[in-house]
Design an enzyme around this catalytic site. Structure first.
Site, PDB file in Angstrom:
ATOM      1  N   HIS A 140       5.944   2.364   0.413  1.00  0.00           N
ATOM      2  CA  HIS A 140       5.640   2.224  -1.020  1.00  0.00           C
ATOM      3  C   HIS A 140       6.602   1.203  -1.661  1.00  0.00           C
ATOM      4  O   HIS A 140       6.179   0.369  -2.457  1.00  0.00           O
ATOM      5  CB  HIS A 140       5.831   3.559  -1.742  1.00  0.00           C
ATOM      6  CG  HIS A 140       4.948   4.673  -1.271  1.00  0.00           C
ATOM      7  ND1 HIS A 140       5.428   5.744  -0.557  1.00  0.00           N
ATOM      8  CD2 HIS A 140       3.621   4.896  -1.433  1.00  0.00           C
ATOM      9  CE1 HIS A 140       4.441   6.589  -0.300  1.00  0.00           C
ATOM     10  NE2 HIS A 140       3.321   6.093  -0.811  1.00  0.00           N
ATOM     11  N   MET A 188       0.607   8.340  -4.441  1.00  0.00           N
ATOM     12  CA  MET A 188       0.582   9.798  -4.625  1.00  0.00           C
ATOM     13  C   MET A 188       2.003  10.358  -4.558  1.00  0.00           C
ATOM     14  O   MET A 188       2.191  11.568  -4.404  1.00  0.00           O
ATOM     15  CB  MET A 188      -0.313  10.457  -3.575  1.00  0.00           C
ATOM     16  CG  MET A 188      -1.766  10.000  -3.705  1.00  0.00           C
ATOM     17  SD  MET A 188      -2.953  11.223  -3.188  1.00  0.00           S
ATOM     18  CE  MET A 188      -2.501  11.430  -1.482  1.00  0.00           C
ATOM     19  N   LYS A 216      -1.597  -0.042   5.845  1.00  0.00           N
ATOM     20  CA  LYS A 216      -1.576   1.237   6.581  1.00  0.00           C
ATOM     21  C   LYS A 216      -2.901   1.996   6.413  1.00  0.00           C
ATOM     22  O   LYS A 216      -3.401   2.597   7.350  1.00  0.00           O
ATOM     23  CB  LYS A 216      -0.393   2.049   6.051  1.00  0.00           C
ATOM     24  CG  LYS A 216      -0.492   3.534   6.090  1.00  0.00           C
ATOM     25  CD  LYS A 216      -0.076   4.046   7.433  1.00  0.00           C
ATOM     26  CE  LYS A 216      -0.006   5.550   7.541  1.00  0.00           C
ATOM     27  NZ  LYS A 216      -0.782   6.329   6.631  1.00  0.00           N
ATOM     28  N   ARG A 276       3.037  12.071   4.786  1.00  0.00           N
ATOM     29  CA  ARG A 276       2.644  13.218   5.617  1.00  0.00           C
ATOM     30  C   ARG A 276       3.521  13.376   6.863  1.00  0.00           C
ATOM     31  O   ARG A 276       3.465  14.431   7.503  1.00  0.00           O
ATOM     32  CB  ARG A 276       1.171  13.094   6.034  1.00  0.00           C
ATOM     33  CG  ARG A 276       0.218  13.367   4.879  1.00  0.00           C
ATOM     34  CD  ARG A 276      -1.210  13.556   5.338  1.00  0.00           C
ATOM     35  NE  ARG A 276      -2.045  14.061   4.280  1.00  0.00           N
ATOM     36  CZ  ARG A 276      -2.833  13.327   3.489  1.00  0.00           C
ATOM     37  NH1 ARG A 276      -2.892  12.024   3.662  1.00  0.00           N
ATOM     38  NH2 ARG A 276      -3.553  13.892   2.536  1.00  0.00           N
ATOM     39  N   VAL A 280       4.713  -0.723   6.902  1.00  0.00           N
ATOM     40  CA  VAL A 280       6.139  -0.544   7.213  1.00  0.00           C
ATOM     41  C   VAL A 280       6.259   0.619   8.195  1.00  0.00           C
ATOM     42  O   VAL A 280       5.648   1.675   7.995  1.00  0.00           O
ATOM     43  CB  VAL A 280       6.953  -0.282   5.934  1.00  0.00           C
ATOM     44  CG1 VAL A 280       8.417  -0.031   6.262  1.00  0.00           C
ATOM     45  CG2 VAL A 280       6.817  -1.453   4.969  1.00  0.00           C
TER      46      VAL A 280
HETATM   47  P1  AMP Z   1      -0.191   6.952  -0.867  1.00  0.00           P
HETATM   48  O1  AMP Z   1       0.950   7.417  -1.714  1.00  0.00           O
HETATM   49  O2  AMP Z   1      -0.146   7.484   0.527  1.00  0.00           O
HETATM   50  O3  AMP Z   1      -1.524   7.121  -1.547  1.00  0.00           O
HETATM   51  O4  AMP Z   1      -0.005   5.385  -0.690  1.00  0.00           O
HETATM   52  C1  AMP Z   1       0.108   4.523  -1.794  1.00  0.00           C
HETATM   53  C2  AMP Z   1       0.058   3.100  -1.312  1.00  0.00           C
HETATM   54  O5  AMP Z   1       1.124   2.859  -0.401  1.00  0.00           O
HETATM   55  C3  AMP Z   1      -1.243   2.775  -0.560  1.00  0.00           C
HETATM   56  O6  AMP Z   1      -1.678   1.467  -0.908  1.00  0.00           O
HETATM   57  C4  AMP Z   1      -0.804   2.845   0.867  1.00  0.00           C
HETATM   58  O7  AMP Z   1      -1.591   2.060   1.755  1.00  0.00           O
HETATM   59  C5  AMP Z   1       0.605   2.295   0.785  1.00  0.00           C
HETATM   60  N1  AMP Z   1       1.381   2.710   1.954  1.00  0.00           N
HETATM   61  C6  AMP Z   1       1.519   3.967   2.445  1.00  0.00           C
HETATM   62  N2  AMP Z   1       2.248   3.955   3.576  1.00  0.00           N
HETATM   63  C7  AMP Z   1       2.572   2.664   3.810  1.00  0.00           C
HETATM   64  C8  AMP Z   1       3.311   1.991   4.840  1.00  0.00           C
HETATM   65  N3  AMP Z   1       3.868   2.646   5.849  1.00  0.00           N
HETATM   66  N4  AMP Z   1       3.451   0.655   4.761  1.00  0.00           N
HETATM   67  C9  AMP Z   1       2.879  -0.035   3.728  1.00  0.00           C
HETATM   68  N5  AMP Z   1       2.177   0.532   2.732  1.00  0.00           N
HETATM   69  C10 AMP Z   1       2.015   1.866   2.776  1.00  0.00           C
END
Ligand code: AMP
Length: 280
Positions: free
Chosen positions: A37, A30, A149, A187, A176
């Site tokens: 990411h 997102m 996560k 967030r 991470v």
């Molecule tokens: P999001 O943009 O929050 O929808 O996340 C996109 C992808 O990045 C999802 O597969 C999340 O699980 C992964 N992601 C988000 N935060 C982390 C993190 N701290 N460590 C590893 N992967 C992450």
């Protein structure tokens, strides 16, 4: 790195990769990218010939009154991060094309979408799974890279891939964290400096739970209150849930005799954060 908006353009580029016999790794996001990411993108670049990253703030996964409108966005920064992490193709779909008129067609799973985060955020996982299915059908990758996560999300998406016989391999990469243990999250940018300090309580609580488990305690009814105490030390924190569950089914465990995972969701002020830690 190429940037594509329409599904038609996207399909054309994917066909050109396929014609060259290249494997494709896909990282749906997102946006407002961080090291979490980037770790997925780098792993995809290591494992596949081509890496596709999508950036789309998916309205289907936000409930009424949630943070859809104010969700952080930084397309310029995201572009640079994708490029340096090794992405080849950035997909920036438009809502009117990828969602269009709400057709009423959704991916829906009993129980597993309605517990834990699904109980606090009704419709959230239906929105996530529906969007990931759309994206997978457009990108048709060999590998889908997800972050640990969002643990419940990984269980639901792995189930979708398995139950619908989708020809994609799901790879889940480790969470991470910041140097103090806070899981990286777009967030986290909502937190003021005081809240940012309080937010480390999630990790502290999980570490406490794991420590007690490793010393031999097996009862969730003993371990959970100790974790709750850690969170309650922070006045800005309010527990949504703390559970110890089976990693495959997400069923809460009381007597933990095999693999388990601690899942936590905690409000820090007006920001809801989630995290998890394996117990084994
Ligand atoms: P999001 O943009 O929050 O929808 O996340 C996109 C992808 O990045 C999802 O597969 C999340 O699980 C992964 N992601 C988000 N935060 C982390 C993190 N701290 N460590 C590893 N992967 C992450």
């Amino acid at each position: 790195m190429e940037q594509v908006i329409t599904i038609k353009e996207m399909r054309a580029v994917i066909v050109s990769f396929r014609q060259k016999g290249e494997t494709i790794g896909f990282v749906p996001t997102m946006g407002f990218l961080h090291e979490g990411h980037c770790s997925l993108i780098r792993e995809a670049a290591r494992a596949c010939d081509r890496v596709v990253v999508s950036i789309f703030v998916n309205p289907l996964q936000f409930g009424p009154g949630e943070d859809f409108v104010r969700y952080p966005r930084d397309l310029k920064g995201d572009f640079e991060k994708c490029l340096s992490a090794g992405a080849h193709l950035l997909f920036l779909p438009e809502t009117r094309e990828i969602i269009g008129e709400n057709s009423g067609a959704f991916i829906r799973m009993d129980r597993i979408m309605d517990i834990l985060c699904g109980a606090s955020r009704p419709g959230h996982f239906q929105g996530v799974a529906t969007m990931v299915l759309k994206l997978l059908n457009i990108v048709q990758p060999d590998y889908l890279f997800l972050g640990a996560k969002d643990f419940q999300q990984t269980v639901i998406l792995k189930k979708m891939v398995r139950d619908f016989f989708m020809p994609v391999r799901v790879e889940v990469m480790p969470t991470v964290r910041e140097s103090d243990g806070l899981a990286m999250s777009s967030r986290n940018s909502y937190l003021n400096p005081e809240e940012r300090k309080s937010a480390v309580a999630l990790y502290r609580a999980m570490k406490k739970g794991k420590e007690v488990f490793l010393k031999g305690e097996r009862k969730a009814s003993v371990i959970k209150p100790l974790m709750e105490n850690e969170i309650r030390k922070e006045s800005a924190a309010r527990i949504d849930y703390i559970e110890m569950v089976s990693p495959e089914t997400l069923v809460p465990l009381d007597d933990i005799q095999r693999d388990a995972v601690i899942l936590v969701a905690v409000w820090i002020g007006k920001t809801r954060l989630i995290d998890n830690l394996k117990l084994s």
